[in-house]
Motif scaffolding. Structure first.
Motif, PDB file in Angstrom:
ATOM      1  N   THR A  51       0.834  -1.193   0.000  1.00 17.28           N
ATOM      2  CA  THR A  51       0.000   0.000   0.000  1.00 17.28           C
ATOM      3  C   THR A  51       0.871   1.246   0.000  1.00 17.28           C
ATOM      4  O   THR A  51       2.060   1.181   0.290  1.00 17.28           O
ATOM      5  N   THR A  52       0.265   2.390  -0.313  1.00 15.43           N
ATOM      6  CA  THR A  52       0.946   3.674  -0.125  1.00 15.43           C
ATOM      7  C   THR A  52      -0.068   4.720   0.295  1.00 15.43           C
ATOM      8  O   THR A  52      -1.269   4.588   0.035  1.00 15.43           O
ATOM      9  N   ASP A  53       0.438   5.764   0.949  1.00 23.65           N
ATOM     10  CA  ASP A  53      -0.418   6.826   1.446  1.00 23.65           C
ATOM     11  C   ASP A  53       0.413   8.102   1.524  1.00 23.65           C
ATOM     12  O   ASP A  53       1.566   8.052   1.943  1.00 23.65           O
ATOM     13  N   GLY A  54      -0.182   9.217   1.111  1.00 26.74           N
ATOM     14  CA  GLY A  54       0.511  10.500   1.187  1.00 26.74           C
ATOM     15  C   GLY A  54      -0.129  11.388   2.240  1.00 26.74           C
ATOM     16  O   GLY A  54      -1.354  11.343   2.427  1.00 26.74           O
ATOM     17  N   PHE A  55       0.685  12.203   2.904  1.00 25.70           N
ATOM     18  CA  PHE A  55       0.177  13.047   3.994  1.00 25.70           C
ATOM     19  C   PHE A  55       0.624  14.485   3.785  1.00 25.70           C
ATOM     20  O   PHE A  55       1.820  14.755   3.610  1.00 25.70           O
ATOM     21  N   VAL A  56      -0.365  15.391   3.785  1.00 28.11           N
ATOM     22  CA  VAL A  56      -0.108  16.810   3.533  1.00 28.11           C
ATOM     23  C   VAL A  56      -0.830  17.662   4.579  1.00 28.11           C
ATOM     24  O   VAL A  56      -1.118  18.830   4.355  1.00 28.11           O
ATOM     25  N   VAL A  91       9.574   5.449   3.984  1.00 22.19           N
ATOM     26  CA  VAL A  91       9.204   6.832   4.300  1.00 22.19           C
ATOM     27  C   VAL A  91       9.835   7.776   3.276  1.00 22.19           C
ATOM     28  O   VAL A  91      11.067   7.861   3.188  1.00 22.19           O
ATOM     29  N   GLY A  92       9.009   8.473   2.507  1.00 26.44           N
ATOM     30  CA  GLY A  92       9.479   9.481   1.565  1.00 26.44           C
ATOM     31  C   GLY A  92       9.115  10.871   2.069  1.00 26.44           C
ATOM     32  O   GLY A  92       7.949  11.118   2.399  1.00 26.44           O
ATOM     33  N   PHE A 139       5.879  17.147   3.370  1.00 30.99           N
ATOM     34  CA  PHE A 139       4.919  16.147   2.922  1.00 30.99           C
ATOM     35  C   PHE A 139       5.549  14.778   3.175  1.00 30.99           C
ATOM     36  O   PHE A 139       6.739  14.587   2.924  1.00 30.99           O
ATOM     37  N   THR A 141       5.191  10.677   2.359  1.00 28.57           N
ATOM     38  CA  THR A 141       4.540   9.583   1.634  1.00 28.57           C
ATOM     39  C   THR A 141       5.139   8.272   2.124  1.00 28.57           C
ATOM     40  O   THR A 141       6.343   8.057   2.001  1.00 28.57           O
ATOM     41  N   ALA A 143       4.951   3.961   2.292  1.00 33.37           N
ATOM     42  CA  ALA A 143       4.432   2.732   1.695  1.00 33.37           C
ATOM     43  C   ALA A 143       4.561   1.653   2.754  1.00 33.37           C
ATOM     44  O   ALA A 143       5.435   1.723   3.627  1.00 33.37           O
ATOM     45  N   ARG A 334      -6.872  19.145   3.170  1.00 38.35           N
ATOM     46  CA  ARG A 334      -5.609  18.737   3.801  1.00 38.35           C
ATOM     47  C   ARG A 334      -5.794  18.293   5.247  1.00 38.35           C
ATOM     48  O   ARG A 334      -5.075  18.708   6.144  1.00 38.35           O
ATOM     49  N   CYS A 336      -5.414  15.187   6.093  1.00 37.43           N
ATOM     50  CA  CYS A 336      -4.474  14.107   6.401  1.00 37.43           C
ATOM     51  C   CYS A 336      -3.298  14.155   5.430  1.00 37.43           C
ATOM     52  O   CYS A 336      -3.162  15.118   4.685  1.00 37.43           O
TER      53      CYS A 336
END
Lengths: 336, 336
Positions: A51-56, A91-92, A139, A141, A143, A334, A336
């Motif tokens: 999975t992946t998820d981005g946070f802003v 962690v990106g 930001f 991101t 996975a 924004r 999450c």
């Protein structure tokens, strides 16, 4: 090093210093080993889940957590919603030049501490820096890699059946309300705090109790309304909620009344909706309530026939029944 | 839908429309199945390898590729550098409101086309939108899952040995030079084009030829100079390069002379450095040259004793020997 500079994003010695002095210690992976861009893990016992998820989110910190808390919980929860046990994270980071290093360290510490606490390894990362005015603090991101244990059938919308019972593990809208308060600068609203929490323990409790879990969903952006509309559409069913059974904290309800928000549309970051056969509902409810994250678990509704149109409906406290609107556009950007 | 609006980032129907009409078709994964936040994959035959990479390049398109090209190649290459075969990608997008939808579609098509061509599945994604002035077009963060085939020892800096030969698969600095030209608006410089390319085919060719691959590294940000300095430090060795043997295209050399850049510090996105035993060097060179990405492969240098100090040195064309400087600070910001 007090603020991030553009040079911290280049592939040179200042970049290495940012990693060695700030990012890796905060994430708790400062073992002195060579920094590699990827990691070889142990063989899996079961099918991999990715999975992946981005946070802003803004602000980066709020009552109950930070962007680092969300990055951990959001990613782990995406895995858990497919019945997977979380194993490893990447962690990106995209950092805006000028970011306060202490703030960066704090949010990464939140992420690292949760990873250690739950035995999830942070195995790879990437850090980029952009100019001031080309980003917004940081930001994140993430996975996640998890494993679906052998013999476990992954929960899926296609397994939702008429007659299924919908469970929720606690009060709705806490995260959205916490962000509203944080943006208003109301740090005194201590009774409103994000519910951000990892949910894989609850999911394991359901399976350990022998529940035939048909489908799981974490109602994040767009809240319960968006999550259930998506599922009703995918499964071709109508989901009938019972307003009196839906847990909403008084402080969150008051925030919603004041600002004209709907708790059903507010984001949650530590809630799940579980679709289970009616015969398993009591056992499932008890399993959820046995866990700290499920103390306020409730039966939220039932699955009904979806013809002629899949819908989400709500039986109000006054006994009427109305259609729950699907969120359109941006309620709270924004979140999450 | 001509430009991205903030509402496309909320968890509502406009968000779903952006995914259904733009993101998923461009990535080539518009199969009509329910949109899930995670994916269950088939069991792996071997150890999982996990990586992540973030991309903030400007401009978003340039001669030889786009941010989408880089996102695919960079992630696949991080896996390949550990000897892994790439299997699956996740794609996280942070989009600035106001981005031209046609441009977004174009860069995602680059990513999707490469994924299809190389049999790598895009299995999960996430799309966030931030306000104008809080981002810069689009940032892409990818994660990759690969598998280390059973019996294959992962290449690692600790396996570098004195006497090893260092191979490179082609000309240096193409990507960095292409970005320099793109920023100068020189689209006429057709002879300078990014080398962005996936490298897993070259790596498989080395193993198929029976080469005992000690270490692999893709010299991206900071170029060959940064990559080799990191490895010399990690392995405690000195790496002695031969300037006459290092392939650099005339147009790239001219760009470097004009602007005072060092091709050894320019980023590459389709190059690898392979450390192999001297006895395997001829076979390894032939294996690289058998592949399109390795037609200009060369022996770049050798590994020597690292005492008293690990170094990277260069025998110049004039026969002298100088120390190769490690990049400090920012040579070209946001090169990838």
């Amino acid at each position: 090093m007090r603020t991030i500079a553009l040079s911290h994003g280049a592939g040179g010695s200042e970049h290495a210093e940012l990693l060695r002095r700030v990012v890796l210690p905060a994430l708790g992976i400062d073992d002195g080993a060579p920094l590699l861009d990827a990691a070889v893990l142990s063989e899996l016992d079961g099918r991999p889940v990715l999975t992946t998820d981005g946070f802003v989110v803004q602000p980066l910190r709020f009552a109950g957590g930070s962007i680092g808390t969300l990055a951990f919980c959001g990613t782990v929860n995406d895995l858990a919603m497919l019945g997977a046990r979380p194993l490893a994270l990447t962690v990106g980071l995209v950092i805006e030049a000028g970011l306060d290093v202490a703030l960066l360290r704090a949010v990464l510490c939140d992420l690292g501490a949760l990873a250690r606490q739950h035995g999830v390894r942070i195995v790879a990362g990437d850090t980029k820096v952009v100019e001031r005015g080309k980003g917004d603090g940081v930001f994140v991101t993430t996975a996640g890699l998890g494993v679906l244990p052998p013999g476990r059938v992954a929960p899926h919308p296609s397994r939702i059946a008429v007659g299924d019972v919908v469970l929720v593990n606690g009060a709705l809208g806490d995260h959205g309300a916490a962000i509203v308060h944080a943006r208003a600068g109301r740090s005194d609203a201590a009774e409103v705090s994000s519910d951000a929490a990892p949910l894989h323990g609850l999911v394991e409790a359901l399976y350990a109790a022998g529940v035939d879990v048909h489908c799981l969903r974490d109602p994040t952006r767009g809240g319960v309304a968006e999550a259930l509309h998506g599922l009703a559409h995918d499964a071709g069913v109508t989901i009938a909620l019972d307003e009196a059974a839906l847990p909403v904290r008084p402080a969150v309800a008051a925030t919603c009344e004041l600002l004209g928000l709907d708790p059903l549309q507010l984001a949650n970051e530590g809630k799940l909706l579980a679709f289970v056969p009616a015969d398993d509902a009591a056992v499932a409810l008890a399993a959820l309530r046995s866990q700290p994250q499920g103390a306020d678990a409730a039966i939220a509704g039932v699955v009904a026939d979806g013809s002629p149109l899949p819908l989400v409906t709500l039986r109000t406290r006054l006994g009427g029944r109305r259609v729950v609107a699907r969120p359109v556009g941006e309620q709270l950007p924004r979140i999450c």
